[in-house]
Structures are given as structure tokens and as C-alpha cells.
Design a protein around this motif. Sequence first.
Motif, PDB file in Angstrom:
ATOM      1  N   ALA A 190       5.124  50.211 -42.567  1.00  0.00           N
ATOM      2  CA  ALA A 190       5.286  50.074 -41.483  1.00  0.00           C
ATOM      3  C   ALA A 190       5.463  48.255 -40.927  1.00  0.00           C
ATOM      4  N   LEU A 191       4.126  47.471 -41.548  1.00  0.00           N
ATOM      5  CA  LEU A 191       3.868  46.734 -41.052  1.00  0.00           C
ATOM      6  C   LEU A 191       4.849  45.379 -41.974  1.00  0.00           C
ATOM      7  N   ASN A 192       5.498  45.880 -43.178  1.00  0.00           N
ATOM      8  CA  ASN A 192       7.082  45.851 -43.853  1.00  0.00           C
ATOM      9  C   ASN A 192       7.593  44.929 -42.433  1.00  0.00           C
ATOM     10  N   VAL A 193       8.087  45.803 -41.522  1.00  0.00           N
ATOM     11  CA  VAL A 193       8.642  44.911 -40.447  1.00  0.00           C
ATOM     12  C   VAL A 193       8.559  43.550 -40.053  1.00  0.00           C
ATOM     13  N   PHE A 194       6.855  43.018 -39.548  1.00  0.00           N
ATOM     14  CA  PHE A 194       6.738  42.082 -38.988  1.00  0.00           C
ATOM     15  C   PHE A 194       6.772  40.907 -40.547  1.00  0.00           C
ATOM     16  N   ILE A 195       6.778  41.574 -41.927  1.00  0.00           N
ATOM     17  CA  ILE A 195       7.185  40.889 -42.820  1.00  0.00           C
ATOM     18  C   ILE A 195       8.339  40.255 -42.943  1.00  0.00           C
ATOM     19  N   HIS A 196       9.175  41.081 -42.441  1.00  0.00           N
ATOM     20  CA  HIS A 196      11.255  41.066 -42.626  1.00  0.00           C
ATOM     21  C   HIS A 196      11.096  40.086 -41.280  1.00  0.00           C
ATOM     22  N   HIS A 197      10.517  40.440 -40.658  1.00  0.00           N
ATOM     23  CA  HIS A 197      11.639  39.320 -39.602  1.00  0.00           C
ATOM     24  C   HIS A 197      10.275  38.389 -39.501  1.00  0.00           C
ATOM     25  N   GLN A 198       8.951  37.839 -40.717  1.00  0.00           N
ATOM     26  CA  GLN A 198       8.602  36.373 -40.564  1.00  0.00           C
ATOM     27  C   GLN A 198       7.419  35.857 -40.167  1.00  0.00           C
ATOM     28  N   GLN A 199       6.638  37.357 -39.643  1.00  0.00           N
ATOM     29  CA  GLN A 199       6.058  37.371 -38.790  1.00  0.00           C
ATOM     30  C   GLN A 199       4.455  37.443 -38.930  1.00  0.00           C
ATOM     31  N   HIS A 200       3.645  36.482 -38.524  1.00  0.00           N
ATOM     32  CA  HIS A 200       1.957  36.866 -39.080  1.00  0.00           C
ATOM     33  C   HIS A 200       1.658  38.077 -38.080  1.00  0.00           C
ATOM     34  N   PHE A 201       0.631  38.894 -39.022  1.00  0.00           N
ATOM     35  CA  PHE A 201      -0.070  39.942 -38.411  1.00  0.00           C
ATOM     36  C   PHE A 201      -1.293  39.769 -38.651  1.00  0.00           C
ATOM     37  N   LEU A 202      -2.324  40.168 -37.240  1.00  0.00           N
ATOM     38  CA  LEU A 202      -3.675  40.793 -37.737  1.00  0.00           C
ATOM     39  C   LEU A 202      -4.134  41.492 -36.795  1.00  0.00           C
ATOM     40  N   VAL A 203      -5.608  42.270 -36.454  1.00  0.00           N
ATOM     41  CA  VAL A 203      -5.816  43.096 -35.532  1.00  0.00           C
ATOM     42  C   VAL A 203      -7.146  42.708 -35.383  1.00  0.00           C
ATOM     43  N   ARG A 204      -6.977  42.615 -33.506  1.00  0.00           N
ATOM     44  CA  ARG A 204      -7.654  42.079 -33.191  1.00  0.00           C
ATOM     45  C   ARG A 204      -8.830  42.788 -32.791  1.00  0.00           C
ATOM     46  N   ASN A 205      -9.936  42.224 -32.022  1.00  0.00           N
ATOM     47  CA  ASN A 205     -11.444  42.479 -32.233  1.00  0.00           C
ATOM     48  C   ASN A 205     -11.265  43.275 -30.325  1.00  0.00           C
ATOM     49  N   SER A 206     -10.713  43.967 -29.707  1.00  0.00           N
ATOM     50  CA  SER A 206     -10.332  44.709 -28.372  1.00  0.00           C
ATOM     51  C   SER A 206      -9.146  45.536 -28.809  1.00  0.00           C
ATOM     52  N   GLY A 207      -9.294  46.396 -27.612  1.00  0.00           N
ATOM     53  CA  GLY A 207      -9.135  47.346 -27.588  1.00  0.00           C
ATOM     54  C   GLY A 207      -7.108  47.279 -27.364  1.00  0.00           C
ATOM     55  N   GLY A 208      -6.512  48.204 -27.484  1.00  0.00           N
ATOM     56  CA  GLY A 208      -4.975  48.499 -26.822  1.00  0.00           C
ATOM     57  C   GLY A 208      -3.909  48.227 -28.319  1.00  0.00           C
ATOM     58  N   LEU A 209      -2.653  48.782 -28.205  1.00  0.00           N
ATOM     59  CA  LEU A 209      -1.810  48.681 -28.897  1.00  0.00           C
ATOM     60  C   LEU A 209      -1.113  47.187 -29.684  1.00  0.00           C
ATOM     61  N   ALA A 210      -0.121  47.158 -30.890  1.00  0.00           N
ATOM     62  CA  ALA A 210       0.499  46.156 -31.156  1.00  0.00           C
ATOM     63  C   ALA A 210       1.285  45.564 -29.925  1.00  0.00           C
ATOM     64  N   VAL A 211       0.892  44.837 -29.464  1.00  0.00           N
ATOM     65  CA  VAL A 211       2.122  42.532 -29.010  1.00  0.00           C
ATOM     66  C   VAL A 211       1.839  42.058 -29.571  1.00  0.00           C
ATOM     67  N   ALA A 212       3.452  41.203 -29.266  1.00  0.00           N
ATOM     68  CA  ALA A 212       4.166  40.354 -29.362  1.00  0.00           C
ATOM     69  C   ALA A 212       3.869  39.273 -28.703  1.00  0.00           C
ATOM     70  N   SER A 213       3.197  37.726 -30.265  1.00  0.00           N
ATOM     71  CA  SER A 213       2.914  36.722 -28.826  1.00  0.00           C
ATOM     72  C   SER A 213       4.408  35.291 -30.087  1.00  0.00           C
ATOM     73  N   ASN A 214       4.431  34.534 -29.309  1.00  0.00           N
ATOM     74  CA  ASN A 214       5.236  33.725 -30.463  1.00  0.00           C
ATOM     75  C   ASN A 214       5.330  32.162 -29.013  1.00  0.00           C
ATOM     76  N   GLU A 215       5.901  31.506 -29.166  1.00  0.00           N
ATOM     77  CA  GLU A 215       6.169  30.264 -28.317  1.00  0.00           C
ATOM     78  C   GLU A 215       6.510  30.520 -26.820  1.00  0.00           C
ATOM     79  N   GLY A 216       6.978  31.552 -26.801  1.00  0.00           N
ATOM     80  CA  GLY A 216       7.435  31.304 -25.003  1.00  0.00           C
ATOM     81  C   GLY A 216       6.445  32.971 -24.381  1.00  0.00           C
ATOM     82  N   VAL A 217       5.372  32.989 -25.219  1.00  0.00           N
ATOM     83  CA  VAL A 217       3.978  33.943 -24.963  1.00  0.00           C
ATOM     84  C   VAL A 217       2.877  33.647 -24.291  1.00  0.00           C
TER      85      VAL A 217
END
Length: 288
Positions: A74-101
Motif C-alpha cells: 500500500a505504501l507504493n501508492v504514496f511513492i507513485h504519487h511522490q508523497q513522503h510518509f511517516l507514522v505519527r506519535n498519536s492515534g487515528g488513521l491516515a491523513v494527507a497534508s500539503n501546502e493547502g492544509v
Amino acid sequence: MSEKKDYLSQQAYELYDSTSMPFTNQFISHFALGDSLIKKIGTHQSFGALHFWTASELVILGMMDTKLPFFKDALNVFIHHQQHFLVRNSGGLAVASNEGVLNFSLILPEDPLVKMSITEGYEFMLRLIRQTFKAYGKKIDAYEIEESYCPGDFDLSIDGKKFAGIAQRRLKKGVAIMIYLSVTGSQDKRTEMIRDFYQVGLANETVKWHFPKVNPAVMANLDELLETPLTVDGVKQRILETLTTNGCLLSDGHYDLELKEDYKLAYQKMIERNEQMLAETFDEELSR
């Protein structure tokens, strides 16, 4: 007995912003600084902190996301979209962040004699956002948007479309109420990417954890929902103006030695967590 405070009125806040922090890293630093600020506010107890940040092309994963049966694929989806990704130190699920967020934390001291409930923490942020955008005449609701990414009880929406999600993190006597606000840009692209991540990661398998069936139709940006041009900086200023109007005293934050030392420890913990969770897919560029 101490009385409960209204943290949106007549309070003192130190302001911390990614555009002026002394740390060059624009990924892990935000999370390390956030934890350091929670500790600082919890220790000193006499003021709060406001923490604003944005990130360029970053997907922020939750610990539960790593339990997807085909997580590495599944991480290959982000690599395909040229996105960085990391696992945060708090709960919840995936969110997308860029200059518009815009990512924003309201960091508060917790009076040990008058505990702040989880719901009370969320309601402070809800009230602040409602006050900030009251002039537009749109009703902002707070309930779970099940088909959004990172759904939760305090998803913020207008006309059934989610534009923000709220989370909390508590360390000792400090509480951070954290929100991401999708202000502008292509929310459809963000949502479609997270949808594809879960589709690849699950591959139609049944698992004991619940992952959302993300539907781009239930999420939108604030500029679209309020039918007005907005910028991340403009929204940031509106939030600050709301607090000032409420009698809050805002001052620039201080990066003293204690904060910097706590930051170093939190930064290293974030790197170690991500090296463990992501293994060979950990992007070393995130730690530079």
C-alpha cells in the motif's frame, strides 16, 4: 476547589509557527516540537501554546495503518504519487497534508484538580473553529463522517462534507487538541490517494480492525464550502484574531534550552518509531 477555565477567553498563549521555528526539518520536526510543547505547557502551567504548521506532500499515518495485511504494498501508492510518509506519535488513521492544509494545535495546561475530559478538549477546538468562521453564515457540524479518511466523532463538516478532523494527545499535565483544516487545493486528489492506499492495503481481505471505505464525495475544502477564496495564512490569521477578540494575550514563543533538549529527545523517538514501523521503506530524507 479550582474552577474550570474557558481556554478561549482571557488566556495567555505563546505562538509557535513552522515558518519561524529554528529547525530546518519540515517533516518530523512538527511532531517532535508538538510533544515538546505539551511537556513545556504541562510543566509551567501558567500559559498555553498555539502551534501552526504545514507540510509539503506528506501523508501522516496512524499506528493502526501499519496493521493492514498488505501495508508495504500500500505504501507504493504514496511513492507513485511522490508523497513522503511517516507514522505519527498519536492515534487515528491516515491523513494527507500539503501546502493547502493547515495543521494547528491548541496546547493547554491541565489543572490536576479539575481534569479536562476528552469531550471538553474537542469542544474547545470546535467552538474556536465555529467562532472563526461564524461570519460566513454556514453551520459547522461535528459528527463522524464514516466514509472520510481518519473518521472520528469530531469530524467537522458543512452540508455533510468534512473539511477537518480533530485529535488529542496528552502528556503528563499537558493537553494538545490538534486539528487539520483542508483549506484549499485538490481535496479530491488527497482523498482518492488515501482511498487507493486502503484498497491496496486490504486487497479485499477481512481483518479485525476497521478501516474506512473512503469516498471522495464526502470531503471538501473550506474555500469550496464557504464559497470564498481562502489561503492557509489567511485562515491562520483568522484564528489568531478570534482569540485576540476574546481577550487572549498572544506572544511569540521562546525556544529556550529546556524546549530544545526536549525536542531533541522527541525527534529521536520519532525517527526510531518510523525506522521500526516502516523498515526499509523509511525515507531518510524525512530526518534531514
